[in-house]
Structures are given as structure tokens and as C-alpha cells.
Design a protein around this motif. Structure first.
Motif: not given
Length: 615
Positions: A570-588
Motif C-alpha cells: 500500500s505504498l502508492n496512492l493514485a498509480a496503476c499500470y494504466a497510468c503511471v507504473l513502469l516495467p521493473e527494470t525502469s524503476c529504482e
């Protein structure tokens, strides 16, 4: 002569070893590194420790990045082996788990007791393929062991010594749950595996962590581990989480002079330590051949040696326990300054070139952006420092759980180097500080911060009081992190690179508010100019406006925007794969600490969005 022939015969026998499979070099620090489980055909293996790897540093396999070496306390890095299959010098593996079952006769026992022919995995009795155990037990400290089938069946009862105890594994097929997986003993006891994955299932049986480290071999157990063992599926992602560290090569360490020095530094520095006079050291430098076809003098090389000696004698930037928030550590601060200032000039052989945009100088940066720099050349070294199990390392950094990669005396770590290009930009500090005082972003960041601190307290190991556990999450961090995500998604549509080929690197502290979006690959494909072009002011204004427009609406709205908890833990708020999330290789941070409302606001409070208030 006989002894030589014997050695030759042994060498020939070693060369004839057959490889069991192949993986890419990059996977040996990200997916199949030391301590990870890997399935090859009908067997399961664990990747052995670094002390079993071939030392190829003397044959062009050494990598150098002085800042990262100093931080991690090693003399150099080493590329994972990439030998031809018949050389026998690839990465060594050990069989694990050793418990196998036969799908025909249902016998469950150690592999060696099946009397399988050499090189095969078949039951000696029915000649049918064997199946490695689906289950293992592990603890948060990285220890790993076989699933205790015998103890699970007998449930704390003393087995009858007068009876034979042979285990068999059965699947009733009635359901897809663990209730249908039943272990039976020839003494008459039986038990399904239902409940085996409970957090305290092993403790309830009186089973404590054995401290086993099968990737390091026999006799390497760490007795007295206080962590509770947990049941995992052998192929579960929770069975192995790598801890990787990286650094950009920045001046002066990215200069071609330092690159020439890398191979010879240890010998020349040793001569200085031995008291060799300066004129003799200068002659040694000339005799190395490193000055051939270069514009450098022996005196310049000597000055570069003293620069590196100064780095090595300085305090390490961060200890393991104090590494804390990686976007704000000392390595990032040094990089931030070089990215902000840029390079006045760069030699052809340098690994770093950073300049302001040249075209459209009459066009200012987009609103809210203070400075934009084009990183035309960059080099990143990514090293594997350690790994954990059961629970992933804390995404914000500072996790002290680190399993050993080797026994004995090893002064290097496995790493790869990648080259590429990118765009660096910073936010307007004046506008940012005004926005950070608004109640909207403070409240939303506070929700994530509170949940993160609950998670940190649950994972605390007693190295500090619980009331001192603090999360580094802030409105500034949420803003920069989410902004990097929407721009990566936008640029993947315009630059020709897929989102999985782009990466973020965040610089966040009271004095830093920067983002580097870059592509970095192990070949020249990462330097085609497509990302650098996105940093021109006119183009950046267009792409940022488009990215913010996309982020203002999600196909999962209104639930996405109104979400009060999403993502891992539960460490996100307004964020999902349709708008903000990225492939895991791209995010720190494995797609956590994200909230697009801090960019564009909410329907009830538009001023929560930084780019709404900066207009």
C-alpha cells in the motif's frame, strides 16, 4: 613426465565437462546471481559463491569505477564469466534442493538415493523422470534449507524407531490447493501441505533456522540465526532478491587519463607505498606503455595516481547501516553536481559528456523546470553487493540484511558496465518549496510515509529503537519519482526506445531536486541520440504537456485517482499500470512511492498538483 601427463589428463577431463545451460551476463547480477535458484531441464541448482568463479580480471574481465569501489570496499569489479561452453570455466552451480520425488512410484527422498545414471535425472527403479522438490524453507537473513518433509508429517511426535520410515509424495488432484498435496510415511503417518506457507508454520513445529548457506558449500552454516524460517515455492520471486548498487562515471574518474590508469594503478600505487622515489615512479609509468599514442605526460599520470589515493584514504561515503535513502547519498550528491554544472569540454575517450541544450536558446524551459542538461555520453557500473530472501529489500534503501556472496578473501564483486545517453533536469526550487508547504501534498505524502514506517518497524532488526525509525518519503520525492515515470512513458512513444529500455535516477534532498532519465545498454544501441533530443527546450515543453495531460486522466478513474492505498504494501496512492507504473527494470523502487495527484492535482483540490500551482 608422468606427473605432467597426469595433469594434462585431468585438464582434458575438466574441459570435457558439459554445460548445463546458459544465461546472459547481465542476468548474473539481476536474476541468476550468487545464491539464486535456477531450473535447468529436469534438475534444480543454486548458483555458487564468488570463490568458485574464475578470476578473469587479468584477461580483460576487470571493471573499474573508483567511487563505487570505494563505497563498497573492493579493489575492482569483475565481469561475470562468458567462456565458451566447453572450457569448464563458467559459473559453478550446486544441486539444490537435493530432495526429489518420482512421479510414478511417488518415492520422496534425496536425489542420490534414486541411483539415477550419471548425467540423468531418472528413477533407478521405474526409469521415469524425477522431479525436484517444489518447496524450500528460507529466512529473511538469506539462509536456505530443504523443506522438512519428515518433521511435517510427524508433527512433533516421536517417530517409532521400530518402524521403517520412507516418504512418498501424492497429489489427489481434487483441488488446486496444497490440501491435495499429501506426504505419507511408511509408518502410517500422513499430512497434507495445507498451512505450510503460514508465517509461523515452521516455528509451530519447533523448527528454527538452520543457518544453511548451500551456495557456499558444506560447513558454512551460521548457527544461532534468530529469524523464523518460512516455506517458499522453489521458483518464487521471494526466494531471491538481489541488492545491486550502481554509480555513474563522472569527472575526473570518467576521463580517459583515469581509464588508462585503471589497469596499472595497483602496481604503481604499490611502488609509491614502498617508498620508490618520484623520478623512479615516473620511469615506471613510462615503461608501462600507457603513454603510447596519448597526449598525457608521466607527471599528469602521477597526479592522477595521487588523486585516486586521496579518494581511497577518505572516509567511505556510506556504511551498510547508514546507506539510508539512496537518492540522497554521497554518491548521488557528487553526480548531481556534475550533471548540474556539465562539462566544458570532453575528450573523445571520456565516458561523460553533459551540456546544456544548444538549439532554441530563446525558448525557456517548461514551467516548473529550472535547468535542463543533455547527457550525450554516460557510463554506469552496476554491481551486485548481496541479496536477501523472503521479503524484498526496503525500496528506499537502508536495509541491513545482506547475505554473504563468498567465503574467504575476495576483494571484488561481479558487475557489468553499460553506456548510454540521457536527459537531466531539475525543478524550480522556489516554486517547489512553496508547493511543499501546501496541505494537499503534505497530507498525501504523509499517508505513504506512515505506511512505510509501519513496514520499516516490522522489519527492524534491533539495530535502532523503533521510535527512531523514519521513512524518507516526502512530497518532493513523490513528485520527482512520479514525474520520471510519466516522462518515461511519454518518451517511449517519441524516442524509439521501449519503456523497458529507459531508466530513472533520482536526486532528492533538501538541496537536490533532479531527475536523470537515460538509456543504458551493454552495446552502442544506447547512444543513438533519441533520448538526448527530448531535452531540447521546445520539445521538452511539448512532451511534458502531453505527459501531464495523459496523467490527468486514467482509464481506471475514478477508482485510481480516489484510491487511498495501492501497490505493494500500500505504498502508492493514485498509480496503476494504466497510468503511471513502469516495467521493473525502469524503476529504482519496484513501482512504489508513486502518486500522480502530486503532479496534476485532484478534482477536489487541483492545487495539490505541482504543475497546476506552477502555472
Amino acid at each position: 613426465m608422468a606427473l605432467r601427463n597426469k595433469r594434462t589428463s585431468a585438464r582434458e577431463k575438466e574441459i570435457k565437462k558439459s554445460p548445463i545451460g546458459a544465461v546472459r551476463r547481465a542476468q548474473l547480477i539481476t536474476t541468476y546471481g550468487v545464491g539464486s535458484l535456477i531450473a535447468m531441464e529436469d534438475k534444480s541448482y543454486i548458483v555458487s559463491g564468488l570463490d568458485t568463479w574464475k578470476d578473469n580480471s587479468r584477461w580483460g574481465g576487470a571493471l573499474y569505477e573508483p567511487r563505487l569501489q570505494h563505497w563498497l570496499g573492493v579493489t575492482h569489479f569483475q565481469l561475470p564469466p562468458a567462456d565458451v561452453p566447453t572450457s569448464g570455466n563458467g559459473v559453478k552451480v550446486r544441486m539444490f534442493p537435493t530432495m526429489y520425488s518420482c512421479g510414478t512410484c511417488q518415492v520422496l527422498q534425496q536425489f542420490r538415493r534414486f541411483n539415477s545414471p550419471e548425467g540423468k535425472s531418472i528413477c533407478g527403479a521405474c526409469e521415469k523422470p524425477l522431479i525436484p522438490s517444489r518447496f524450500v524453507v528460507a529466512c529473511e537473513q538469506g539462509h536456505l534449507d530443504e523443506f522438512p518433509y519428515f518433521e511435517w508429517v510427524h508433527k512433533k511426535t516421536a517417530p517409532d524407531a521400530a518402524k521403517e520410515h520412507r516418504l512418498t509424495l501424492h497429489s489427489t488432484g481434487r483441488t488446486a490447493s496444497l490440501r491435495s498435496v499429501v506426504v505419507r510415511c511408511s509408518c502410517g503417518k500422513e499430512a497434507s501441505l495445507q498451512g505450510a506457507f503460514g508465517r509461523s508454520a515452521m516455528e509451530a513445529l519447533g523448527i528454527r533456522c538452520s543457518g544453511r548457506r548451500p551456495w557456499l558449500g558444506l560447513g558454512t552454516e551460521q548457527n544461532g540465526c534468530p529469524a523464523a524460517p518460512r516455506t517458499l515455492q522453489r521458483g518464487s520471486s521471494a526466494a531471491w532478491f538481489p541488492i545491486n548498487r550502481s554509480a555513474l562515471s563522472i569527472p575526473p574518474w570518467s576521463d580517459s587519463l583515469q581509464q588508462r590508469l585503471n589497469e596499472h594503478y595497483a602496481a604503481l600505487n604499490g611502488a609509491i607505498n614502498d617508498g620508490v622515489p618520484e623520478h623512479a615512479v615516473l620511469n615506471l609509468i613510462k615503461n608501462t606503455g600507457m603513454l603510447k599514442n596519448s597526449r598525457f605526460t608521466a607527471k599528469e599520470v602521477l597526479d592522477a595516481i595521487y588523486d585516486r589515493r586521496t579518494l581511497e584514504s577518505s572516509a567511505r561515503p556510506d556504511s551498510d547501516a547508514e546507506a539510508g535513502f539512496e537518492p540522497a547519498n554521497e554518491l548521488r550528491k557528487e553526480e548531481y553536481q556534475k550533471l548540474f554544472d556539465g562539462t566544458a569540454n570532453a575528450d573523445r575517450g571520456d565516458d561523460f559528456e553533459c551540456v546544456p541544450p544548444e538549439r532554441d536558446r530563446d525558448v525557456p524551459p517548461p514551467p516548473g523546470i529550472q535547468r535542463v542538461m543533455l547527457v550525450k555520453r554516460l557510463r554506469e557500473v552496476r554491481a551486485m553487493q548481496s541479496f536477501t530472501r523472503v521479503e524484498m529489500p526496503d525500496p528506499a534503501g537502508g536495509d541491513t540484511r545482506k547475505a554473504a556472496l563468498f567465503t574467504g578473501d575476495i576483494d571484488w564483486l561481479p558487475a557489468i558496465e553499460v553506456s548510454g545517453e540521457g536527459v537531466f533536469f531539475t525543478l524550480d526550487q522556489h516554486l517547489l518549496r512553496q508547493w511543499e508547504r501546501c496541505p494537499g501534498p503534505v497530507q498525501r505524502a504523509g499517508l505513504i510515509k506512515e505506511r512505510h514506517e509501519v513496514l520499516l518497524r516490522r522489519r527492524a532488526r534491533g539495530d535502532r529503537p523503533l521510535d527512531q525509525v523514519r521513512s524518507p518519503v516526502s512530497p518532493r520525492y513523490l513528485l520527482l519519482h512520479t514525474l520520471a515515470h510519466i516522462l518515461i512513458n511519454e518518451w517511449s512513444l517519441d524516442s524509439g526506445y521501449p519503456a523497458a529500455s529507459l531508466r530513472e535516477r533520482l536526486y532528492v534532498s533538501d538541496d537536490m531536486a533532479g531527475v536523470l532519465i537515460y538509456t543504458a545498454t551493454s552495446d552502442s544501441a544506447g547512444s543513438l541520440g533519441g533520448i538526448v533530443a527530448q531535452g531540447e527546450h521546445r520539445r521538452l515543453r511539448t512532451s511534458l504537456a502531453s505527459a501531464l495531460s495523459r496523467a490527468s486522466w486514467c482509464s481506471q478513474d475514478p477508482p485510481c485517482m480516489e484510491s487511498e492505498a495501492s501497490g505493494v504494501d500500500s505504498l502508492n496512492l493514485a498509480a496503476c499500470y494504466a497510468c503511471v507504473l513502469l516495467p521493473e527494470t525502469s524503476c529504482e523502487t519496484n513501482n512504489v512511492f508513486l502518486d500522480r495527484a502530486v503532479l496534476v492535482g485532484t478534482p477536489d483540490d487541483p492545487q495539490t498538483g505541482f504543475f497546476q500551482s506552477s502555472q
